[in-house]
Design a protein around this motif. Structure first.
Motif, mmCIF file in Angstrom:
data_model
loop_
_atom_site.group_PDB
_atom_site.id
_atom_site.type_symbol
_atom_site.label_atom_id
_atom_site.label_comp_id
_atom_site.label_asym_id
_atom_site.label_seq_id
_atom_site.Cartn_x
_atom_site.Cartn_y
_atom_site.Cartn_z
ATOM 1 N N ASN A 177 3.810 4.158 3.433
ATOM 2 C CA ASN A 177 4.167 5.582 3.397
ATOM 3 C C ASN A 177 5.261 5.895 4.417
ATOM 4 O OD1 ASN A 177 2.389 6.342 1.414
ATOM 5 N ND2 ASN A 177 0.702 6.701 2.839
ATOM 6 N N ASN A 194 0.828 -1.220 0.000
ATOM 7 C CA ASN A 194 0.000 0.000 0.000
ATOM 8 C C ASN A 194 0.854 1.258 0.000
ATOM 9 O OD1 ASN A 194 -2.508 -1.043 -0.183
ATOM 10 N ND2 ASN A 194 -3.196 -0.431 1.858
ATOM 11 N N VAL A 241 -0.966 4.506 -0.016
ATOM 12 C CA VAL A 241 -2.233 5.234 -0.095
ATOM 13 C C VAL A 241 -2.005 6.739 0.062
ATOM 14 C CG1 VAL A 241 -4.504 5.505 0.991
ATOM 15 C CG2 VAL A 241 -3.498 3.227 0.728
ATOM 16 N N GLY A 242 -2.626 7.495 -0.835
ATOM 17 C CA GLY A 242 -2.491 8.950 -0.785
ATOM 18 C C GLY A 242 -1.325 9.456 -1.613
ATOM 19 N N ASN A 243 -0.414 8.585 -1.977
ATOM 20 C CA ASN A 243 0.743 8.990 -2.784
ATOM 21 C C ASN A 243 0.746 8.369 -4.173
ATOM 22 O OD1 ASN A 243 2.434 10.778 -1.154
ATOM 23 N ND2 ASN A 243 2.500 9.048 0.262
ATOM 24 N N GLN A 251 -3.843 1.363 -4.505
ATOM 25 C CA GLN A 251 -2.763 2.368 -4.453
ATOM 26 C C GLN A 251 -1.529 1.718 -3.848
ATOM 27 O OE1 GLN A 251 -3.680 6.414 -3.292
ATOM 28 N NE2 GLN A 251 -5.820 5.826 -3.067
#
Ligand code: TCH
Length: 325
Positions: free
Chosen positions: A172, A80, A82-84, A138
């Motif tokens: 992340n 994952n 996520v958000g990037n 993601q």
């Protein structure tokens, strides 16, 4: 959260913890050389390719791999991001590969990280989902062979390929930040620490293991990265298969998630659903699950790799206890 890692003894080992709150229905899946891979935005089909073994969710007859290794020893795991993570619309001048097609695309054609770098340079990772029910994941990826590892990140500003000298990836933040944080831990050591604090103070080591005081113990992805890096970079074992596989699982255990320690907003707990260790030289996929600590093994080379049909082994979830009396 997830953690992927590499380990080299006589053979090369690659694996990961898959940390999540539910399972998609994971199966150890062997894709033989003549299983046809069609790509959504490419005219080229891979009707003959390298065979691969890994963990996948099979949708229809399509292996949606989470992590896999091919018969040449090239390995990939998706984690994952996520958000990037950001994927692009298809463009005419590049090889347009959908996010869920990345693992078959690279493992089907590349024998090494060097060859994967060449395909990635011509690739556009697209935002085409597998289906409405299975939207875009993601992710970012650890791609390794026995000589080197890279991290692949698709972000708003395009694809990034980073050398990964640690051979570890978590989630992340983006990989350069993860690597930079390691600078803060260069004083950690497996050895007994010496007093650099003050000559005037009579410090004493009162316990073994004090050289690693300050190693973060929490489950955040940054902390797991530091902890897995420390464990992996200092790991040592004999070269035998048993010793290597055992040591590899111990590296992953240093960052496993126990039920109860990572509470999500939906009230569920994230746990280590499975841990895998693949002998990339011999094509053996070992795994344990949260409730089944017995190591199971699937041998790619025990199957007919010239076939065109997926070979699937649903993961064994039930605990197996060796009763001795
Ligand atoms: C959830 C998995 C990643 C686990 C992880 O990194 N957890 C960390 C959680 S976080 O940091 O706290 O967010 C990822 C890894 C591989 C993913 C799967 C693979 O990419 C294959 C397909 C891809 C499809 O687009 C979605 C379903 C899917 C079957 C994916 C479901 C899910 O996103 C998986 C299983």
């Amino acid at each position: 959260m997830c953690t992927a890692a590499t380990y080299l003894t006589g053979d090369f080992y690659f694996g990961r913890n898959l940390d999540y709150e539910f399972s998609y229905g994971d199966e150890v899946t062997i894709t033989p050389r003549n299983y046809p891979f069609h790509f959504r935005s490419l005219e080229k089909e891979l009707t003959a390719h390298y065979a691969m073994i890994g963990m996948a969710y099979i949708a229809g007859d399509y292996p949606l791999y989470y992590d896999a290794v091919n018969e040449k020893g090239l390995c990939i795991a998706g984690l994952n991001f996520v958000g990037n993570a950001a994927y692009q619309e298809p463009v005419p001048e590049k090889d347009n590969v959908a996010q869920f097609e990345l693992i078959p695309w690279l493992l089907g054609q590349c024998a090494s990280v060097k060859e994967a770098r060449e395909l990635i340079a011509r690739m556009n990772l697209t935002n085409i989902p597998f289906s409405e029910k299975l939207p875009l994941a993601q992710l970012h990826w650890l791609i390794s062979d026995r000589t080197e590892s890279i991290t692949l990140e698709a972000m708003k500003d395009g694809l990034h390929v980073y050398d990964n000298p640690v051979g570890v990836l978590t989630n992340n933040p983006p990989f350069p930040y993860q690597m930079f944080q390691l600078n803060n831990y260069m004083q950690l050591s497996p050895a007994t620490p010496e007093n650099h604090f003050s000559k005037e103070l009579p410090f004493k080591t009162y316990s073994r293991g004090m050289g690693a005081i300050g190693l973060p113990g929490d489950l955040s992805s940054q902390s797991r990265f530091i902890r897995a890096a420390f464990t992996k970079m200092n790991a040592c074992s004999g070269d035998s298969e048993e010793e290597s596989v055992s040591q590899f699982f111990h590296i992953l255990t240093s960052v496993e998630q126990q039920r109860g320690c990572c509470l999500l907003e939906n009230g569920k707990y994230e746990i280590t659903l499975y841990s895998s260790c693949c002998n990339a030289d011999k094509g053996i996929y070992y795994y344990t699950t949260y409730d089944n600590r017995q190591i199971s093994a699937v041998y790619m080379n025990h199957e007919d790799l010239e076939s065109s049909t997926l070979v699937r082994y649903p993961i064994i979830q039930k605990a197996s206890i060796h009763t001795v009396n």
